[in-house]
Design a protein around this motif. Structure first.
Motif, short mmCIF file in Angstrom:
data_model
loop_
_atom_site.label_atom_id
_atom_site.label_comp_id
_atom_site.label_asym_id
_atom_site.label_seq_id
_atom_site.Cartn_x
_atom_site.Cartn_y
_atom_site.Cartn_z
N CYS A 111 10.81 41.15 -29.91
CA CYS A 111 12.30 41.50 -29.97
C CYS A 111 12.14 42.83 -31.04
O CYS A 111 13.16 43.53 -31.42
CB CYS A 111 12.87 40.47 -31.03
SG CYS A 111 12.02 40.13 -32.73
N CYS A 122 7.21 42.66 -33.34
CA CYS A 122 7.06 41.52 -32.43
C CYS A 122 7.16 42.34 -31.03
O CYS A 122 8.09 43.18 -30.68
CB CYS A 122 8.19 40.57 -32.54
SG CYS A 122 8.48 39.50 -31.49
N GLY A 174 12.35 35.68 -35.65
CA GLY A 174 13.53 36.57 -35.30
C GLY A 174 13.83 36.12 -33.61
O GLY A 174 15.12 36.19 -33.31
N CYS A 175 13.02 35.85 -32.94
CA CYS A 175 13.23 35.48 -31.42
C CYS A 175 12.72 34.37 -30.88
O CYS A 175 12.67 34.05 -29.83
CB CYS A 175 13.03 36.74 -30.62
SG CYS A 175 11.15 36.91 -30.56
N CYS A 180 7.61 34.07 -34.07
CA CYS A 180 8.53 35.05 -34.42
C CYS A 180 9.67 34.26 -35.00
O CYS A 180 10.46 33.67 -34.24
CB CYS A 180 8.56 36.20 -33.67
SG CYS A 180 10.08 37.27 -33.98
ZN LIG Z 1 10.46 38.47 -32.23
#
Ligand SMILES: [Zn+2]
Length: 231
Positions: free
Chosen positions: A224, A221, A200-201, A198
């Motif tokens: 996150c 996810c 994002g995180c 991911c």
């Molecule tokens: Zn994530």
């Protein structure tokens, strides 16, 4: 096209809209009066006022000199007319002529000083006027550039908003609403998945999540909470 991809594109539009809006508000804040122009305008006004006062002083001094000149001439005429015979009166008259002449000479010196000041002030007025003209021209050129750029950004924004609208109408309303809530909460609502991670995180995603996301569904996810987008 899967919902995740559509939401990702919607987010791309939102990001562009945001950056265009930021650029637009920067421009709006730069439009309007120029501090430099106002400052020089005030400076010019002060100097013009000073010049006006100096010219007035100059005229007053000239009138006073003329007046003294007339009085000297009259007193001298009396003095040399032979009409005054009394020695004391003659001496008084002579003193009066001398006093008037001294006053006139002193005033003439002062008048010359004022004339110098008038010339200096005239030079200043001309210099400040020039500076003001240059500043104004530069300011007008800038304002023109800014308002052109403002028009361009407004057109870009209206185009982006139209595209956003069209795309959002293709997506089910609940998904759009969920995306918008997530964006408000996290800034980025939809994130790419690269090599099972991911973006994002940076967590490694479980295979089941990846499989579901690959199907184009809205999958969050597990770490996150962002919507996963597999390109
Ligand atoms: Zn994530």
């Amino acid at each position: 096209m899967g919902v995740a991809k559509q939401l990702y594109q919607l987010q791309e539009f939102d990001l562009e809209i945001e950056s265009s809006e930021r650029a637009l508000s920067r421009i709006v804040s730069q439009l309007g009066e120029s501090e430099a122009v106002v400052r020089v305008q005030n400076q010019l006004q002060l100097e013009e006022q000073r010049l006006e006062e100096l010219r007035h002083k100059q005229r007053s001094a000239e009138w006073e000199i003329d007046d003294l000149e007339t009085r000297v001439t009259a007193a001298e005429e009396t003095l040399f007319s032979g009409k005054v015979k009394n020695p004391k009166e003659l001496t008084n008259l002579q003193h009066e002529v001398e006093a008037l002449k001294a006053k006139r000479d002193h005033l003439e010196e002062k008048a010359l000083e004022i004339m110098d000041q008038v010339e200096q002030s005239e030079t200043s007025v001309a210099r400040i006027s020039n500076e003001l003209e240059t500043l104004k021209a530069e300011w007008q050129r800038q304002q023109k550039q800014l308002s052109d750029e403002m028009e361009r950004l407004k057109a870009v924004l209206s185009d982006l908003k139209q595209k956003w609208q069209l795309l959002s109408e293709e997506i089910e309303p609940q998904a759009v609403e969920f995306y918008q809530e997530l964006r408000k909460e996290k800034g980025t609502a939809v994130v790419r998945v690269e090599q099972g991670i991911c973006r994002g995180c940076r967590i490694s995603l479980p295979t089941t999540d990846l499989q579901r996301a690959r199907g184009g569904n809205v999958v969050q996810c597990s770490s996150c909470g962002r919507i996963l987008f597999l390109a």
